[in-house]
Design an enzyme around this catalytic site. Structure first.
Site, mmCIF file in Angstrom:
data_model
loop_
_atom_site.group_PDB
_atom_site.id
_atom_site.type_symbol
_atom_site.label_atom_id
_atom_site.label_comp_id
_atom_site.label_asym_id
_atom_site.label_seq_id
_atom_site.Cartn_x
_atom_site.Cartn_y
_atom_site.Cartn_z
ATOM 1 N N ASP A 7 -40.408 -8.591 59.531
ATOM 2 C CA ASP A 7 -39.853 -8.816 60.847
ATOM 3 C C ASP A 7 -39.145 -10.253 60.819
ATOM 4 O O ASP A 7 -38.924 -11.020 59.919
ATOM 5 C CB ASP A 7 -41.130 -8.992 61.776
ATOM 6 C CG ASP A 7 -40.617 -9.341 63.230
ATOM 7 O OD1 ASP A 7 -39.764 -8.701 63.684
ATOM 8 O OD2 ASP A 7 -41.442 -10.029 63.805
ATOM 9 N N ASP A 9 -38.467 -12.575 64.271
ATOM 10 C CA ASP A 9 -38.973 -13.516 65.263
ATOM 11 C C ASP A 9 -40.392 -13.747 64.918
ATOM 12 O O ASP A 9 -41.231 -12.738 64.983
ATOM 13 C CB ASP A 9 -38.716 -13.353 66.608
ATOM 14 C CG ASP A 9 -37.366 -13.150 66.848
ATOM 15 O OD1 ASP A 9 -36.542 -14.346 66.629
ATOM 16 O OD2 ASP A 9 -36.572 -12.355 67.389
ATOM 17 N N GLY A 50 -37.575 -5.988 72.646
ATOM 18 C CA GLY A 50 -36.174 -6.276 72.677
ATOM 19 C C GLY A 50 -35.768 -7.190 73.787
ATOM 20 O O GLY A 50 -36.311 -7.330 74.920
ATOM 21 N N LYS A 52 -32.992 -7.287 75.618
ATOM 22 C CA LYS A 52 -32.230 -6.713 76.448
ATOM 23 C C LYS A 52 -33.386 -6.070 77.568
ATOM 24 O O LYS A 52 -33.194 -6.020 78.819
ATOM 25 C CB LYS A 52 -31.303 -5.830 76.298
ATOM 26 C CG LYS A 52 -30.057 -6.079 75.745
ATOM 27 C CD LYS A 52 -29.197 -4.763 75.040
ATOM 28 C CE LYS A 52 -27.995 -5.591 74.404
ATOM 29 N NZ LYS A 52 -27.311 -4.376 73.845
ATOM 30 N N GLU A 53 -34.113 -5.708 76.871
ATOM 31 C CA GLU A 53 -35.379 -5.066 77.787
ATOM 32 C C GLU A 53 -36.282 -6.056 78.586
ATOM 33 O O GLU A 53 -36.444 -5.635 79.686
ATOM 34 C CB GLU A 53 -36.390 -4.234 76.865
ATOM 35 C CG GLU A 53 -35.821 -2.929 76.392
ATOM 36 C CD GLU A 53 -34.700 -3.408 75.088
ATOM 37 O OE1 GLU A 53 -34.141 -2.181 74.771
ATOM 38 O OE2 GLU A 53 -34.585 -4.418 74.563
ATOM 39 N N ARG A 54 -36.386 -7.217 77.971
ATOM 40 C CA ARG A 54 -36.996 -8.377 78.975
ATOM 41 C C ARG A 54 -36.067 -8.697 79.890
ATOM 42 O O ARG A 54 -36.439 -9.027 81.011
ATOM 43 C CB ARG A 54 -37.238 -9.480 77.907
ATOM 44 C CG ARG A 54 -38.550 -9.013 76.824
ATOM 45 C CD ARG A 54 -38.619 -10.337 75.814
ATOM 46 N NE ARG A 54 -39.142 -9.499 74.757
ATOM 47 C CZ ARG A 54 -38.992 -10.155 73.339
ATOM 48 N NH1 ARG A 54 -38.201 -10.961 73.016
ATOM 49 N NH2 ARG A 54 -39.835 -9.386 72.305
ATOM 50 N N SER A 120 -36.020 -5.896 62.510
ATOM 51 C CA SER A 120 -36.209 -6.400 63.934
ATOM 52 C C SER A 120 -35.663 -5.688 65.166
ATOM 53 O O SER A 120 -34.444 -5.141 64.996
ATOM 54 C CB SER A 120 -35.518 -7.894 63.637
ATOM 55 O OG SER A 120 -35.919 -8.613 64.754
#
Length: 258
Positions: A7, A9, A50, A52-54, A120
């Site tokens: 991964d 982050d 993600g 964008k989702e946040r 990721s």
């Protein structure tokens, strides 16, 4: 062919608290949004895979924003581009050092002929920036990157790991995943029960890591930064660092239990 899939982050670098969060907040300020995420609030948002989702949650917290779905998607895309640019500049400036053991184990694996990859849900530009800073631009070219919107569903869905397995022609029995979160672990386990080493990070130490093959505080760079083993279901410890011998023992344990 043995492989390590990292991964990004929290694994290559402890990026969330000291990188992504300030980049998000600087982006909100840049666009004049009356919103700043606290460390606690951002910790809650990490359950959403993600960036964008946040960012889509901003519409729940800020008034007077468009309600049209197309306009909202365009706004999120603008915010995300700005945030990614700010974050990658932070990485390039050396603000986010690699986590202990990353450069060491990547060099060991490359020398031994292991396949190396990163999988990721973050934007590809961000992932490549962190990877190059963590292992150097030359070695980064030997690491396959699967990131961002290349799959329809982000972690904890297994899609990104299934894509990496398919594209690299890997047998799940030969793959070790290195993750830092419960979402990442669940994604790896759902992709054929991949052997997963968890290196806990700032936001994830208290999460549920049931099913992990090994849980440590870091991969370790002894003597300055030795590994602390937190959960060791296969009895590969005690360890002062995680190396290819450790990973090979975990893969052997997987095959013995199939």
């Amino acid at each position: 062919m043995s492989a390590i899939v990292f991964d990004c982050d929290g694994v290559l670098a402890d990026t969330e608290r000291d990188g992504h969060l300030p980049a998000f907040n600087a982006t909100f300020e840049h666009f004049g949004l009356p919103l700043r995420w606290s460390q606690e609030r951002y910790g809650e948002l990490l359950a959403i895979g993600g960036g964008k989702e946040r960012l889509a949650t901003v519409f729940d917290d800020v008034d007077d924003l468009p309600t049209d779905p197309d306009e909202r998607r365009e706004l999120v895309a603008q915010w995300h581009r700005e945030k990614t640019a700010r974050y990658t500049r932070m990485v390039a400036d050396g603000v986010l050092p690699a986590r202990p053991g990353i450069a060491r184990i990547v060099e060991e694996a490359h020398a031994a002929g292991w396949t190396l990859a990163v999988a990721s849900t973050s934007a590809e530009a961000s992932v490549r920036a962190v990877l190059e800073h963590a292992v150097g631009p030359t070695r980064a070219r030997d690491v396959a990157v699967f990131a961002g919107d290349v799959v329809p569903a982000k972690k904890p869905a297994p899609d990104i790991y299934l894509l990496a397995l398919h594209e690299l022609g890997l047998d799940p029995d030969d793959v070790v995943v290195v993750e830092d979160s419960s979402n990442g672990l669940r994604a790896a386990l759902a992709a054929g029960g991949l052997t997963t080493v968890v290196t806990v990070s700032s936001y994830t130490a208290d999460e549920d890591f049931t099913g992990a093959a090994l849980v440590v505080d870091s991969l370790g760079d002894p003597p300055a930064v030795p590994t602390s083993v937190l959960v060791d279901p296969h009895g590969v410890g005690p360890l002062d660092h995680v190396d290819l011998t450790t990973l090979t023992r975990l893969l052997t344990a997987r095959k013995e239990h199939l």
